[in-house]
Enzyme design. Sequence first.
Site, PDB file in Angstrom:
ATOM      1  N   ARG B  76     -14.373 -28.211  60.508  1.00 52.40           N
ATOM      2  CA  ARG B  76     -14.520 -28.783  59.461  1.00 52.40           C
ATOM      3  C   ARG B  76     -13.228 -29.174  58.892  1.00 52.40           C
ATOM      4  NH1 ARG B  76     -17.708 -32.634  56.864  1.00 52.40           N
ATOM      5  NH2 ARG B  76     -17.290 -32.281  54.637  1.00 52.40           N
ATOM      6  N   HIS B  78     -11.904 -30.070  55.236  1.00 47.79           N
ATOM      7  CA  HIS B  78     -11.916 -30.125  53.995  1.00 47.79           C
ATOM      8  C   HIS B  78     -10.889 -30.256  52.990  1.00 47.79           C
ATOM      9  CE1 HIS B  78     -14.643 -28.857  50.441  1.00 47.79           C
ATOM     10  NE2 HIS B  78     -13.617 -28.398  49.874  1.00 47.79           N
ATOM     11  N   SER B  79     -10.926 -31.060  52.223  1.00 43.22           N
ATOM     12  CA  SER B  79      -9.629 -31.546  51.244  1.00 43.22           C
ATOM     13  C   SER B  79     -10.067 -30.436  49.951  1.00 43.22           C
ATOM     14  CB  SER B  79      -9.715 -33.039  50.738  1.00 43.22           C
ATOM     15  OG  SER B  79      -9.331 -33.692  51.764  1.00 43.22           O
ATOM     16  N   GLU B  80      -8.788 -30.074  49.327  1.00 44.94           N
ATOM     17  CA  GLU B  80      -9.113 -29.118  48.218  1.00 44.94           C
ATOM     18  C   GLU B  80      -9.522 -29.878  46.999  1.00 44.94           C
ATOM     19  OE1 GLU B  80      -4.995 -28.390  46.511  1.00 44.94           O
ATOM     20  OE2 GLU B  80      -5.904 -26.493  45.639  1.00 44.94           O
ATOM     21  N   CYS B  92     -19.004 -33.981  42.102  1.00 45.84           N
ATOM     22  CA  CYS B  92     -18.766 -34.098  43.297  1.00 45.84           C
ATOM     23  C   CYS B  92     -19.680 -32.927  44.238  1.00 45.84           C
ATOM     24  CB  CYS B  92     -17.161 -33.876  43.863  1.00 45.84           C
ATOM     25  SG  CYS B  92     -16.725 -32.285  43.387  1.00 45.84           S
ATOM     26  N   GLU B 119      -5.187 -32.121  46.904  1.00 48.62           N
ATOM     27  CA  GLU B 119      -6.302 -32.348  45.931  1.00 48.62           C
ATOM     28  C   GLU B 119      -6.658 -33.857  45.581  1.00 48.62           C
ATOM     29  OE1 GLU B 119      -7.650 -29.833  43.792  1.00 48.62           O
ATOM     30  OE2 GLU B 119      -8.719 -31.788  43.269  1.00 48.62           O
ATOM     31  N   GLY B 120      -7.839 -33.865  45.316  1.00 47.81           N
ATOM     32  CA  GLY B 120      -8.445 -35.101  44.966  1.00 47.81           C
ATOM     33  C   GLY B 120      -7.959 -36.157  46.299  1.00 47.81           C
ATOM     34  N   ASP B 153      -6.279 -40.686  54.142  1.00 46.23           N
ATOM     35  CA  ASP B 153      -7.051 -40.176  55.242  1.00 46.23           C
ATOM     36  C   ASP B 153      -5.942 -39.919  56.507  1.00 46.23           C
ATOM     37  OD1 ASP B 153      -9.341 -40.062  53.948  1.00 46.23           O
ATOM     38  OD2 ASP B 153     -10.228 -41.627  54.908  1.00 46.23           O
ATOM     39  N   ARG B 155      -2.910 -39.220  56.582  1.00 43.15           N
ATOM     40  CA  ARG B 155      -2.144 -38.084  56.424  1.00 43.15           C
ATOM     41  C   ARG B 155      -2.998 -36.722  56.757  1.00 43.15           C
ATOM     42  NH1 ARG B 155       2.511 -37.021  53.804  1.00 43.15           N
ATOM     43  NH2 ARG B 155       2.772 -34.740  53.347  1.00 43.15           N
TER      44      ARG B 155
END
Lengths: 346, 249
Positions: B76, B78-80, B92, B119-120, B153, B155
């Site tokens: 998975r 996951h973005s901070e 969110c 982040e974000g 995305d 990156r």
Amino acid sequence: MTAHEVRDVIVVGAGVAGLAAAHRLKEAGRAPLVLTSGRGIGGRCATWRLDGQPVDYGVGFLHGVDPELVAAIHSVGDATPIPGWPRHVEGRGTPCQPRAFAPQSARLAYAEGVSAFPKWLARDLEVRRQTTVERLALGDAGIVLTLASGEQLCGRDVILAMAGPQAETLLVPLVEDSDEVDAARRLLAMLGALPSLTVMAAYDPGTPEPPFEMLYPEDSALLQTVAHDSSKRKAPRALVLVLQALPRWSRAHLDTPPETWERMLLDEAGRLIAPWVRAPSVTRTHRWKWARVDAGCELSQPLLIPLGAGFRLGVAGELFAPGGGVEAAWLSGHRLAGRMLESRPS
Amino acid sequence: MTVPVTSLQDLVERDRDHECEGFGSAKVCVRVVGVAELPTRFGAFRIVGFWNNRDAKEHIAIIKGDVLGADAVPARLHSECLTGDVLGSLRCDCRDQLIMALKKISAEPYGVVLYLRQEGRGIGLLNKIRAYSLQDQGLDTVEANLALGFRDDERDYAIAAHMLQSLTIRSVQLMTNNPKKVGALESYGIDVRGRLPHLIPPNPHNRFYLETKANRSGHFIDFGGKPRLTEQHDLVMVDGMPDALVEKE
């Protein structure tokens, strides 16, 4: 509405961001027209000539980490790069762009002045100088620009490449046409820009050379930097210092007569360096109302907003990429052009 | 690779002077710099710290079981999201998605959550707050388009691909609701053996997904009147939600 020629792309602003965008579009076969209200080009990448001797009075040197930007600033024709400038840095104050001194960052000045870079970007571009855009409107054939002269131009794509507060003003009339423009305007209103009052000071021959190339005073409430500008020149005739004031102090004195703040900044530099600094033979002042972006305000990307029947409004500038200064300006323009080409190739 | 790798700890020695051409247009290059046990309330994991050689960002992998050289590893991305992950923000669904991912891999023989410090999704915490502020002023669609719309995305997937390669994972099963994301990872040479839908269970905070339709701009308005945003790489899927509302990206 008067008849007007419809242009492919109009870039408003001939600073590094606008020129980088126009340069990339032109290389890809598009036909950008660049408009600037100034007599010269380069925006804050500005060089004055004092009896022919270049004096950088906006950006003092170029720096960056992005490989493409670093390649671009090293490939400027007709210019003598001074790699690594400034090498002799004094003071523990905060540089305007602290990241300029990060270990990976490349630094560079030109003997001919920093404006060599924007001039190089503009070498093949159609640039209309002293052309101020007063108003934008959405028309049937594109985005209509009303100039201060009353003349109207029309572009299918328009790029705003200027300081954030200036772009914010130009966006106002389009707010009714687009929620995206409304958001962009409000976003810009949150960000603002920092001012810097600047004094260029030239001294008679025989004046002692200061030991630094850049001074970042740690104990001044007035001065952010003192650049030993003539240390960038080949056989300079005059010793030249460029004094740039801190944002807070600059803001407090923006509406004060220049001779007043010039005297205060020279006295402060004299206190910090040596008494002779107080008495230059020639001076010139410049009021940078929007000198730079605060590091906490930088956005990640330029904006590209669809408007009307396939028209697009791009917004680029130092705010719209990471890194600050010339690096961010160049990247934002370069990336915006890339995105415009991706979605509508020539 | 001259250093034999038989445990995660060996990766640190192997990567001590790792520097490669990098992945993606940003030429992202990461190296493993530390490995430790990480007992959590969701299960026992190991945490692998990565350093990005190019932009000095730190990323982590949270690992269950022996993933070295393993095939079809549930993974998975996951973005901070500080506001969601840490503070439990309801703007969110990041925290639900993160917790669900940890619980799922905890129940498997092995698996990995790649926690990307973007982040974000790359716009940064301050700009995310500015985006929320625009949203508070009533600009919901724009907010997403303008401020969160330019997420990088490409990156994220480049970083993730390099991390998976560093961990010597042979192939993955990607935990995502967006089939297009499989191709994004494959384009960096990662063997994706399938997709595991990432369903989060209904709870009082996300119940509205089951009861309301997306508004005109495709965002869900929650009970507090705030549009709920997808700050992760795929759209939210709450168990029991009609499929018609989901795969529209």
